[in-house]
Write a protein that holds these residues in place. Structure first.
Motif, PDB file in Angstrom:
ATOM      1  N   ASN A   1      37.304  16.133  37.752  1.00  0.00           N
ATOM      2  CA  ASN A   1      37.229  16.809  36.451  1.00  0.00           C
ATOM      3  C   ASN A   1      38.094  16.102  35.412  1.00  0.00           C
ATOM      4  O   ASN A   1      37.686  15.940  34.258  1.00  0.00           O
ATOM      5  CB  ASN A   1      37.636  18.276  36.586  1.00  0.00           C
ATOM      6  CG  ASN A   1      36.573  19.086  37.291  1.00  0.00           C
ATOM      7  OD1 ASN A   1      35.391  18.873  37.075  1.00  0.00           O
ATOM      8  ND2 ASN A   1      36.993  20.002  38.138  1.00  0.00           N
ATOM      9  N   ALA A   2      39.273  15.665  35.799  1.00  0.00           N
ATOM     10  CA  ALA A   2      40.157  14.948  34.877  1.00  0.00           C
ATOM     11  C   ALA A   2      39.541  13.608  34.465  1.00  0.00           C
ATOM     12  O   ALA A   2      39.584  13.227  33.295  1.00  0.00           O
ATOM     13  CB  ALA A   2      41.525  14.736  35.514  1.00  0.00           C
TER      14      ALA A   2
ATOM     15  N   TYR B   1      33.393  13.588  28.953  1.00  0.00           N
ATOM     16  CA  TYR B   1      32.510  14.670  29.409  1.00  0.00           C
ATOM     17  C   TYR B   1      33.250  16.006  29.340  1.00  0.00           C
ATOM     18  O   TYR B   1      34.443  16.077  29.597  1.00  0.00           O
ATOM     19  CB  TYR B   1      32.046  14.423  30.850  1.00  0.00           C
ATOM     20  CG  TYR B   1      31.120  13.257  30.986  1.00  0.00           C
ATOM     21  CD1 TYR B   1      29.758  13.403  30.772  1.00  0.00           C
ATOM     22  CD2 TYR B   1      31.603  11.985  31.314  1.00  0.00           C
ATOM     23  CE1 TYR B   1      28.900  12.317  30.886  1.00  0.00           C
ATOM     24  CE2 TYR B   1      30.750  10.900  31.435  1.00  0.00           C
ATOM     25  CZ  TYR B   1      29.412  11.077  31.221  1.00  0.00           C
ATOM     26  OH  TYR B   1      28.572  10.015  31.330  1.00  0.00           O
ATOM     27  N   SER B   2      32.530  17.051  29.008  1.00  0.00           N
ATOM     28  CA  SER B   2      33.154  18.374  28.953  1.00  0.00           C
ATOM     29  C   SER B   2      32.977  19.150  30.251  1.00  0.00           C
ATOM     30  O   SER B   2      33.739  20.072  30.538  1.00  0.00           O
ATOM     31  CB  SER B   2      32.575  19.186  27.790  1.00  0.00           C
ATOM     32  OG  SER B   2      31.182  19.340  27.949  1.00  0.00           O
ATOM     33  N   HIS B   3      31.967  18.775  31.056  1.00  0.00           N
ATOM     34  CA  HIS B   3      31.695  19.483  32.300  1.00  0.00           C
ATOM     35  C   HIS B   3      31.206  18.514  33.370  1.00  0.00           C
ATOM     36  O   HIS B   3      30.699  17.446  33.058  1.00  0.00           O
ATOM     37  CB  HIS B   3      30.620  20.557  32.101  1.00  0.00           C
ATOM     38  CG  HIS B   3      31.038  21.643  31.189  1.00  0.00           C
ATOM     39  ND1 HIS B   3      30.882  21.558  29.817  1.00  0.00           N
ATOM     40  CD2 HIS B   3      31.626  22.833  31.420  1.00  0.00           C
ATOM     41  CE1 HIS B   3      31.340  22.660  29.261  1.00  0.00           C
ATOM     42  NE2 HIS B   3      31.802  23.447  30.214  1.00  0.00           N
TER      43      HIS B   3
ATOM     44  N   SER C   1      35.821  25.512  33.113  1.00  0.00           N
ATOM     45  CA  SER C   1      36.259  24.258  33.714  1.00  0.00           C
ATOM     46  C   SER C   1      35.858  24.244  35.178  1.00  0.00           C
ATOM     47  O   SER C   1      35.327  25.204  35.710  1.00  0.00           O
ATOM     48  CB  SER C   1      37.776  24.111  33.583  1.00  0.00           C
ATOM     49  OG  SER C   1      38.418  25.134  34.324  1.00  0.00           O
TER      50      SER C   1
ATOM     51  N   ARG D   1      36.763  14.285  31.988  1.00  0.00           N
ATOM     52  CA  ARG D   1      37.315  14.589  30.652  1.00  0.00           C
ATOM     53  C   ARG D   1      37.777  13.310  29.962  1.00  0.00           C
ATOM     54  O   ARG D   1      37.541  13.109  28.775  1.00  0.00           O
ATOM     55  CB  ARG D   1      38.463  15.587  30.762  1.00  0.00           C
ATOM     56  CG  ARG D   1      38.025  17.019  30.745  1.00  0.00           C
ATOM     57  CD  ARG D   1      39.199  17.977  30.544  1.00  0.00           C
ATOM     58  NE  ARG D   1      40.330  17.714  31.429  1.00  0.00           N
ATOM     59  CZ  ARG D   1      40.432  18.142  32.692  1.00  0.00           C
ATOM     60  NH1 ARG D   1      39.456  18.841  33.223  1.00  0.00           N
ATOM     61  NH2 ARG D   1      41.490  17.863  33.423  1.00  0.00           N
ATOM     62  N   ASP D   2      38.479  12.430  30.714  1.00  0.00           N
ATOM     63  CA  ASP D   2      38.954  11.160  30.146  1.00  0.00           C
ATOM     64  C   ASP D   2      37.794  10.289  29.661  1.00  0.00           C
ATOM     65  O   ASP D   2      37.956   9.500  28.733  1.00  0.00           O
ATOM     66  CB  ASP D   2      39.772  10.380  31.177  1.00  0.00           C
ATOM     67  CG  ASP D   2      41.109  11.029  31.479  1.00  0.00           C
ATOM     68  OD1 ASP D   2      41.528  11.946  30.720  1.00  0.00           O
ATOM     69  OD2 ASP D   2      41.735  10.648  32.489  1.00  0.00           O
TER      70      ASP D   2
END
Length: 95
Positions: free
Chosen positions: A6-7, A14-16, A31, A10-11
């Motif tokens: 997930n991290a 992407y939001s999901h 999240s 995000r980096d």
């Protein structure tokens, strides 16, 4: 899912992240890995409508859990080999 996915997502902007676990995305999901439904060209509109209404999801989840347990029990490589052989045998019988 790999740790930290997930991290990493995000980096990368992407939001999901969608996972292979079947299910419906809830509004309150903000999240983590979100479930998904495999909508393929051969899926009938009636089946999709049932899924979106929450019907038939238990069967999809049970199938996913059984296959996931099998993969964990024998390992990824052996599972993929068994799956290929099973699919080949199934295809031969259907011809």
């Amino acid at each position: 899912m790999p740790p930290g996915l997930n991290a990493i997502a995000r980096d990368c902007g992407y939001s999901h992240v969608l996972c292979s676990r079947p299910g419906l995305v809830r509004r309150e999901a903000t999240s983590g890995a979100l479930p998904r439904l495999a909508v393929v060209a051969t899926l009938s509109p009636a089946v999709l409508q049932h899924w979106l209404g929450g019907q038939g999801l238990l069967r999809l989840r049970l199938r996913y859990t059984a296959l996931d347990l099998a993969k964990r029990a024998v390992g990824d490589r052996a599972y993929e080999s068994l799956r290929r052989r099973w699919l080949a045998a199934t295809a031969e019988r259907s011809c």
